[in-house]
Design a protein around this motif. Structure first.
Motif, PDB file in Angstrom:
ATOM      1  N   GLU A 236      27.628  56.214  17.882  1.00 11.75           N
ATOM      2  CA  GLU A 236      28.533  56.827  16.914  1.00 11.75           C
ATOM      3  C   GLU A 236      29.959  56.331  17.178  1.00 11.75           C
ATOM      4  N   GLU A 255      26.240  51.917   9.173  1.00 14.35           N
ATOM      5  CA  GLU A 255      26.337  53.009   8.213  1.00 14.35           C
ATOM      6  C   GLU A 255      27.714  53.633   8.346  1.00 14.35           C
ATOM      7  N   ARG A 256      28.266  54.148   7.247  1.00 15.48           N
ATOM      8  CA  ARG A 256      29.587  54.772   7.316  1.00 15.48           C
ATOM      9  C   ARG A 256      29.716  55.892   6.292  1.00 15.48           C
ATOM     10  N   TRP A 477      28.714  54.196  12.129  1.00 13.62           N
ATOM     11  CA  TRP A 477      27.592  54.139  13.062  1.00 13.62           C
ATOM     12  C   TRP A 477      27.032  52.724  13.105  1.00 13.62           C
ATOM     13  N   ALA A 488      23.894  58.847   6.468  1.00 13.72           N
ATOM     14  CA  ALA A 488      25.268  59.100   6.900  1.00 13.72           C
ATOM     15  C   ALA A 488      25.802  60.346   6.213  1.00 13.72           C
TER      16      ALA A 488
END
Length: 502
Positions: A236, A255-256, A477, A488
């Motif tokens: 993270e 991923e965001r 991430w 996310a």
């Protein structure tokens, strides 16, 4: 004899297959969580662990809709002073204690009355409760509270085993017992937290890992190197400067989600002797520090423009943002004038404690260089994050570079930090006018009425400056390419339901 050999081979094959299928998910955290007790804790990374350990009464969707979890539904009376919740009937805690209305009542009592509880202000409006039957509980409020359901989507709604917490008291966090998908196995401070899959979890078919291990690794570069080496499966808070590198790596995925929270500087304005300094005693000095900072340059230098600049508890894109106070431009001359007006024309020296990770350290190094041009000398004290929080709570600090992960309801970003006696008001800031505005915001479910109250509170905050807001993060991430099913969420949590590994 041959049959015996065949049986032995079959047994070995079954054992090896079982071992091959046993999966441990390894997650890299930026910090080591504080105590693992939802009533006492306050760290963001602690909430990430709770997402696997402690289910809540309600939860949120990626679109921030509040949805049932341990509670199957809820209903308000017409006056907004009684909340009736219906509960699942197929849940047990990790120690076998049944989850029911009696358990919810015990949890409410603990959040309100445990001496060290940080949830008191979140559930303050609940005056009493009645266990109607095993799956129904009715709460009576002292006044309408528009924030309460959203509070139950976070630590106030995390259900703990009454059997366990009554036996352990304030030491519950050393071996927490909840009702989530994983149960606590062990913790080695600053090294790892290990959870095991809970076989009797009511949604066990959605959990595809036998265990999950959380590893605190403060250095973002080291954390990413561990992911690439296969020692982590995901991490993270990938550094914004590493986004391009991860996107170009065929073995990783990214991923965001835009955060609900903020990062800033919290001066000590009233918590003990450490508050007796120009920064703590003068809002003019605090405003001067704010004006010395170029927030756009800070965002570009540290985050390559990936984050959002800010000066309020709410991002400029939020409907709760007070447009009368836009993010200020840097103004060194105005900052110097404010210092002169405060009687410190020759400048001031302040110590700011900062978490000992590269990102937050760089943030403060940039602020340090900017503030120096206005005559504000900043001395940095790097600390492990849990130590920083402990010192802040005890009043052993002049100022902290610290943030907040954000909440679905706007109340969660401001009330606890700025009201007298607020559970997270470590600086002991007091202003009766802001108390009035923020308490009134809880009384109405009309967004327009609440917006007026928050506008009033932000106007006071801009004058008193008990927190100097800097920016609003984007959660990022990085995951091994073998993982699938991860979603996310804007709250930054890692929910493992439906996540699997090829």
């Amino acid at each position: 004899m041959q049959i015996g050999k065949m049986l032995t081979a079959a047994a070995l094959l079954a054992l090896s297959t079982s071992l091959a299928q046993a999966q441990d998910l390894k997650i890299g955290l930026q910090d080591d969580p504080d105590i693992l007790d939802p009533d006492q804790s306050r760290t963001f990374v602690g909430r990430i662990v709770y997402a696997s350990l402690c289910d809540k009464l309600v939860d949120i969707t990626p679109d921030l809709e509040i949805v049932p979890a341990l509670a199957t539904g809820w209903e308000w009376n017409e006056a907004g002073t009684e909340l009736t919740m219906t509960l699942r009937d197929d849940v047990v805690f990790h120690d076998g204690t049944p989850f029911n209305a009696d358990a919810v009542a015990a949890n409410l009592d603990r959040s309100k009355n445990l001496e060290t509880s940080r949830r008191k202000s979140e559930v303050r409006s609940i005056e009493s409760w009645e266990v109607v039957d095993d799956t129904t509980i009715k709460m009576t409020l002292s006044a309408p509270d528009a924030t309460l359901i959203a509070q139950f989507a976070d630590r106030s709604g995390m259900m703990l085993s009454p059997t366990a917490f009554e036996a352990a008291g304030e030491d519950f966090g050393s071996a927490p017992v909840c009702a989530g998908p994983f149960k606590f196995k062990e913790r080695i401070q600053q090294d790892r937290i290990v959870l095991e899959k809970f076989a009797d979890y009511y949604r066990a078919d959605e959990i595809n890992f036998d265990s999950v291990t959380f590893l605190p690794i403060a250095d973002t570069t080291v954390r990413l190197a561990n992911l690439r080496a296969g020692d982590l499966d995901m991490l993270e808070r990938l550094a914004a400067t590493d986004v391009a590198s991860v996107e170009a790596d065929d073995g990783l995925q990214l991923e965001r989600a835009t955060s609900l929270g903020y990062q800033g500087i919290t001066p000590n304005v009233g918590n003990g002797e450490a508050a007796n300094n120009p920064l703590g005693q003068s809002n003019l000095v605090r405003k001067a520090l704010s004006l010395s900072i170029d927030r756009n340059a800070l965002n570009e230098v540290v985050f390559e423009g990936a984050f959002a600049t800010g000066n309020q508890p709410f991002a400029p894109t939020s409907p709760w943002y007070n447009a009368d106070f836009p993010v200020p431009e840097r103004d060194i001359e105005a900052a110097k004038a404010l210092l002169a007006e405060a009687g410190v024309a020759d400048g001031v020296t302040i110590e700011v404690q900062v978490a000992n990770n590269p990102v937050q350290t760089q943030v403060m190094q940039v602020v340090q260089a900017m503030a120096a041009e206005a005559g504000i000398t900043i001395e940095l004290a790097a600390k492990e994050f849990a130590t920083l929080l402990a010192d802040q709570s005890a009043g052993n600090y002049t100022a902290s570079q610290i943030g907040w992960s954000g909440r679905v309801d706007p109340d969660g970003n401001i009330h606890q930090f700025m009201t007298s006696g607020g559970g997270l008001n470590d600086s002991k800031y007091v202003n009766p006018a802001i108390d009035t505005a923020l308490n009134e915001a809880r009384l109405s479910t009309d967004p327009a009425v609440r917006k007026e109250s928050y506008n009033a509170a932000v106007a006071i905050q801009q004058e008193d400056m008990p927190i100097i807001y800097l920016y609003h993060p984007v959660w990022i991430w990085a995951l091994d390419d073998s993982l699938s099913g991860f979603q996310a969420y804007p709250d930054g949590m890692i929910r493992l339901h439906g996540v699997s590994q090829n």
